[in-house]
Design an enzyme around this catalytic site. Structure first.
Site, PDB file in Angstrom:
ATOM      1  N   ALA A 183      20.639 -15.785  -0.670  1.00  6.79           N
ATOM      2  CA  ALA A 183      20.557 -17.219  -0.912  1.00  6.79           C
ATOM      3  C   ALA A 183      21.342 -17.955   0.168  1.00  6.79           C
ATOM      4  O   ALA A 183      22.564 -17.815   0.258  1.00  6.79           O
ATOM      5  CB  ALA A 183      21.127 -17.552  -2.291  1.00  6.79           C
ATOM      6  N   PHE A 237      20.681 -25.945  -0.342  1.00  6.29           N
ATOM      7  CA  PHE A 237      20.859 -24.619  -0.959  1.00  6.29           C
ATOM      8  C   PHE A 237      19.554 -24.114  -1.551  1.00  6.29           C
ATOM      9  O   PHE A 237      18.788 -24.879  -2.135  1.00  6.29           O
ATOM     10  CB  PHE A 237      21.924 -24.723  -2.059  1.00  6.29           C
ATOM     11  CG  PHE A 237      21.995 -23.529  -2.972  1.00  6.29           C
ATOM     12  CD1 PHE A 237      22.340 -22.279  -2.484  1.00  6.29           C
ATOM     13  CD2 PHE A 237      21.718 -23.655  -4.327  1.00  6.29           C
ATOM     14  CE1 PHE A 237      22.407 -21.186  -3.322  1.00  6.29           C
ATOM     15  CE2 PHE A 237      21.786 -22.564  -5.178  1.00  6.29           C
ATOM     16  CZ  PHE A 237      22.128 -21.316  -4.678  1.00  6.29           C
ATOM     17  N   HIS A 238      19.309 -22.803  -1.365  1.00  2.95           N
ATOM     18  CA  HIS A 238      18.153 -22.137  -1.959  1.00  2.95           C
ATOM     19  C   HIS A 238      18.644 -20.961  -2.796  1.00  2.95           C
ATOM     20  O   HIS A 238      19.186 -19.992  -2.269  1.00  2.95           O
ATOM     21  CB  HIS A 238      17.202 -21.638  -0.866  1.00  2.95           C
ATOM     22  CG  HIS A 238      15.885 -21.137  -1.398  1.00  2.95           C
ATOM     23  ND1 HIS A 238      15.789 -20.154  -2.350  1.00  2.95           N
ATOM     24  CD2 HIS A 238      14.607 -21.471  -1.081  1.00  2.95           C
ATOM     25  CE1 HIS A 238      14.517 -19.914  -2.609  1.00  2.95           C
ATOM     26  NE2 HIS A 238      13.771 -20.689  -1.854  1.00  2.95           N
ATOM     27  N   SER A 239      18.461 -21.035  -4.102  1.00  5.50           N
ATOM     28  CA  SER A 239      18.898 -19.960  -5.002  1.00  5.50           C
ATOM     29  C   SER A 239      17.939 -18.774  -4.936  1.00  5.50           C
ATOM     30  O   SER A 239      16.817 -18.879  -4.434  1.00  5.50           O
ATOM     31  CB  SER A 239      18.963 -20.496  -6.431  1.00  5.50           C
ATOM     32  OG  SER A 239      19.306 -19.470  -7.336  1.00  5.50           O
TER      33      SER A 239
END
Length: 950
Positions: free
Chosen positions: A786, A805-807
């Site tokens: 992530a 942000f990329h989970s």
């Protein structure tokens, strides 16, 4: 003894040196009269730039001095107009001085001199205020033409030691000054360092001194001329021995010395250009197919079956059948023409059909080039030119991508609507094939089919495969290795523009070195240097990593002629067939290290780009070992290249030099302006958005940057976060979806973490200066990594943090829990106002949502009543939220755009009350363009209108 003069021939005689003196005096008068007048009348105004004024900046640049102010501009224009007469005479006399029978170079240099004079008039009389684009075009044309003019004058200089000495000194000073000039320009433009522009100005004025001074040396050569023009020493009859002649006599028999000593023929340089264009088409198809393949697992969210198309490049395996091998060698023109069907693939709207057509084209193209190398195995000069066409074609493809914002305009994902040049490219390709593949006698030469040591064919094939992978993975775009070493703001290393031109220059220099000095390029010492470069690129950031990248690029291109020359000594089915099989293996290997969560056996190679790089260099080493064995046999040593071969070699280097000049021009024209302004500066409004762009490939398999640009510009976004944006891998075409959008709309860009950090990518585009940024890899013990960017932006004088942000994916809840805790602590630790633009993979008011929106993080949801979310969220703290909207994506991606409006500098109200749009000031409203049916499939949806708060 001077020829006798007939009575009455001369009425007035003027020595030719006065042409040089008058040119020098009037040129210097133009610049320095403007400088004196400008300092006297407008000192504070001409030292002022977009960032600083007096006393930080205290000396004006050339452009500021001669630009727009009266009367200094008039002084400059009057004297520079007077200079034009002596200038044209200077070029004319230089041609008479250097012209010789059947010698074309003096004509070329004279043409460059005339062109340079005309472009000088262009940037002189069209100022940046009149027309900024044309001013820049004339200026860069003038600077680019200075290189061939300078080198041509040096090559044609009469054997006058004093003049040659001064020319070499001034030419060295001129080109040496370019390095600090560019450095201080970047310090001023990118880093905004006080006083940097003054230092830049001194180097800019130095260029004027050296440029005019270089031409002033002609006074020493023109003493032998008199007007009305009579040649008093017979020097215009082709009897004068030039410095180039002296050097050629001394260097006779040496590779470099003889390359440029032959006559110049336009037909042969056209042949070389056509050959290079064929190489460009090959690399276009090689890099275009993986992009099409990537579309299918991208939309299937897993292996689709279409991935098998990548084995199309293994077509040389069919050359194990002798009849096919020799038929291909005898029908090269037909094979190359058939491969051009790949440039027609864009006509097929169905993605699967486009993939099949391109796969067929790749199979044919790989077979055609393998057959081309095989057909010339007995003729070293022709084999060398084929290898050079192959390598320069690669460099051409990189330059084209550099000019087109990392897209190749002939790819099957391009068409007229998104910037494709497919029709023009196809027409030129047909003529190039017909021109360069006209058939030739391929028998004879220095190749012996039996006896002697040939090395291992398997190792030769592995070496070629490793070479192909090294090139396609890292050298098919000038920004790829730069993205490897980029690590956030402030800028501490190279940026894609202009430093991509340095990568291209290193590639070209490496290829030329490998052609002229194959023994050195194929040595273990060179291999060690290349391996060290690969290690620095893999392990370090900023300039240290980039220096390694340049060494790696130089070495890979230099060793290319060695490995290919070694491979043709074996069966093409073994060497090139095995090579392409190994290339396919490496392609999968480098995808598996990041796609480990979606492929069988992926966890075994998870996050091991270092293993990929080690394997690449070992495979190239295998090829070097095989080549060294072959070269150790006297029966296989190349004979010296003859005069015809050296002449042919020179034409390819001319083409390469022209391409290198083009890359420098592109770098200049694309240099970032760094003067970006938010859309509603007067209202201190921030419009921020988040968009999962799905790698910039739309639902119908077309490159989507232009469509993305249109909707983002119409939404008036000041800050936008992109997710799933890292395309710097073979399967994504080694491109950067941010470049076109950022340059066209005016954004600073931070992309990261880089492709060597094994994420699907995130990017931040901001109209506000990015003061500082750090890249984060959040805890991911099981699933995909992530990425996050934590940046501090200067918004209207106030420092505001933005996190993109990329989970991780839904299948790994423990990963997402750990990531939630990490990011919440990160946000909570920031003392500044903060906005999160994110992909959270959670439902509103449930599960991890309550950690993101909590006392730990201090964050609030932009609209907690919006229940219809799963992935994209905008959160904020300590900033005044005023609006929120959701905009449909049409067919660009599979995810909508979410946008929030904030007002900077106003305290956050204790209670924010929903209000109708009529009560919202116009500067704080969302564009009405997207109401109702919207435009081009983009509209406000879910709640069908924006929401506003007081």
């Amino acid at each position: 003894m001077a020829p006798r003069i007939k009575d009455g021939d001369a009425v007035v005689t003027i020595n030719g040196k006065w042409v040089s003196w008058s040119h020098t005096v009037f040129a210097y008068a133009a610049f320095f009269s403007a400088l004196i007048v400008g300092i006297a009348l407008h000192y504070h105004k001409i030292v002022q730039n977009e960032h600083y004024g007096y006393p930080d900046e205290w000396f004006p640049s050339v452009s500021a001095t001669i630009g727009d102010r009266y009367p200094e501009r008039s002084f400059f224009m009057v004297f520079i107009a007077i200079t034009s007469g002596p200038r044209f005479l200077l070029v004319f006399l230089w041609y008479i001085l250097s012209a010789r029978p059947n010698y074309t170079l003096p004509k070329i240099v004279a043409g460059v001199g005339v062109f340079r004079t005309l472009t000088c008039g262009g940037w002189t009389y069209v100022t940046s205020t009149d027309d900024h684009d044309w001013h820049d075009i004339f200026m860069i044309s003038y600077l680019v033409a200075t290189l061939p003019w300078t080198l041509g004058c040096l090559a044609l200089s009469p054997n006058n030691r004093r003049a040659v000495k001064y020319r070499k000194i001034l030419a060295s000073l001129f080109f040496g000054t370019l390095v600090p000039l560019i450095y201080y320009f970047i310090q001023h433009k990118v880093h905004k360092v006080p006083g940097a522009y003054t230092r830049y100005a001194f180097f800019e004025w130095s260029l004027v001194l050296f440029d005019v001074g270089f031409d002033a040396i002609t006074a020493l050569d023109f003493e032998g001329f008199e007007f009305v023009v009579r040649d008093v020493k017979g020097i215009s009859r082709g009897q004068l021995k030039t410095t180039a002649d002296s050097v050629l006599e001394k260097e006779k028999g040496k590779s470099v010395g003889n390359t440029f000593g032959e006559g110049f023929f336009w037909t042969e340089i056209i042949d070389a250009a056509a050959d290079v264009y064929n190489g460009f088409v090959f690399w276009t198809i090689v890099t275009g197919l993986p992009v099409l393949v990537w579309y299918f697992p991208l939309w299937h969210m897993g292996i689709s079956g279409y991935e098998v198309a990548i084995v199309c490049c293994c077509s040389p395996l069919f050359f194990a059948i002798p009849s096919l091998r020799y038929a291909a060698a005898k029908n090269l023109r037909a094979l190359h023409l058939i491969s051009l069907v790949g440039l027609l693939a864009y006509k097929f709207q169905d993605p699967a059909n486009r993939l099949f057509v391109t796969g067929f084209a790749l199979a044919t193209s790989c077979a055609a080039w393998t057959a081309s190398f095989f057909a010339e195995r007995a003729n070293s000069p022709r084999l060398e030119t084929r290898i050079m066409a192959w390598g320069i074609g690669l460099i051409m493809s990189v330059i084209v991508k550099f000019a087109c914002y990392t897209n190749n305009p002939l790819w099957p994902v391009m068409h007229a609507e998104n910037g494709g040049w497919n029709k023009i490219g196809l027409v030129v390709a047909i003529f190039a094939v017909l021109r360069s593949q006209r058939g030739s006698n391929t028998s004879g030469g220095d190749y012996l089919p039996s006896g002697g040591k040939k090395g291992s064919s398997i190792l030769a094939g592995i070496g070629f495969g490793g070479l192909m992978f090294a090139i396609v993975s890292l050298l098919t775009d000038s920004s790829t290795m730069i993205s490897w070493v980029w690590d956030g703001y402030p800028v501490r290393g190279p940026i894609a523009v202009p430093h991509g031109a340095a990568t291209i220059l290193a590639m070209g220099a490496g290829l030329v070195y490998g052609v002229f000095y194959p023994a050195v390029a194929g040595s273990w010492t060179a291999y060690g240097i290349g391996s060290l470069g690969a290690a620095l690129l893999t392990c370090y950031h900023h300039w240290t990593g980039y220096y390694g990248a340049l060494a790696f690029a130089f070495y890979v291109m230099a060793v290319s002629p060695v490995l290919i020359s070694s491979s043709v000594r074996h069966s093409p089915a073994t060497a090139f067939g095995v090579g392409f099989i190994f290339y396919v293996f490496m392609l999968l290997f480098h995808v598996w290290v990041v796609a480990y969560a979606f492929v069988p056996g992926g966890p075994l190679v998870r996050e091991h780009t270092d293993w990929v790089m080690i394997t690449t260099m070992i495979s190239i080493g295998a090829g070097v070992f095989s080549a060294a064995t072959s070269n150790s046999s006297t029966r296989f040593r190349k004979k010296p290249i003859g005069p015809n071969g050296k002449r042919q070699r020179s034409y390819y280097i001319y083409v390469l030099a022209a391409l290198q000049l083009l890359s420098i021009s592109v770098a200049y024209l694309r240099f970032p302006t760094n003067d970006y302004q938010p859309h509603h500066k007067e209202d201190k409004v921030l419009t921020a958005g988040i968009w999962t762009v799905h790698f910039g490939l739309d639902n119908n398999m077309w490159a989507a940057e232009r469509r993305m640009r249109d909707v983002l510009g119409e939404l008036e976004l000041d800050v936008i976060g992109f997710l799933e944006s890292d395309n710097q891998r073979i399967i994504m075409g080694n491109k950067d979806v941010t470049q076109y959008i950022a340059e066209d709309l005016g954004y600073y860009v931070d992309f990261g973490p880089g492709p060597n950090k094994h994420t699907w990518g995130s990017a931040l585009l901001s109209k506000f200066p990015i003061v500082n940024s750090t890249h984060h890899l959040l805890p991911s013990p099981v699933g995909e990594l992530a990425p996050a960017i934590h940046a501090t932006l200067d918004m209207y004088g106030e420092m505001i943090d933005v996190v993109v942000f990329h989970s991780g994916q839904e299948e790994d809840p423990e990963d997402r829990r750990l990531q939630t805790q990490y990011l919440s602590k990160l946000m909570g630790s920031s003392p500044r106002p903060l906005i999160l633009l994110s992909y959270l993979v959670t439902k509103p008011l449930e599960g991890n949502y309550n950690t993101y929106v909590s006392e730990l993080s201090g964050m609030k949801d932009i609209d907690s009543s919006d229940w219809d979310r799963w992935c994209e969220y905008i959160l904020y703290k300590n900033v005044h939220r005023t609006g929120y909207a959701r905009i449909s994506r049409d067919t660009i991606t599979d995810t909508e755009i979410q946008v929030g409006k904030f007002v900077i500098g106003e305290p956050e109200p204790e209670q924010e009350v929903r209000i109708p749009e009529e009560l919202v000031p116009p500067g704080r409203r969302f564009p009405a363009l997207f109401r109702g049916e919207g435009v081009r499939g983009h509209r406000y949806h879910v709640f069908d209108e924006p929401r506003y708060w007081q």
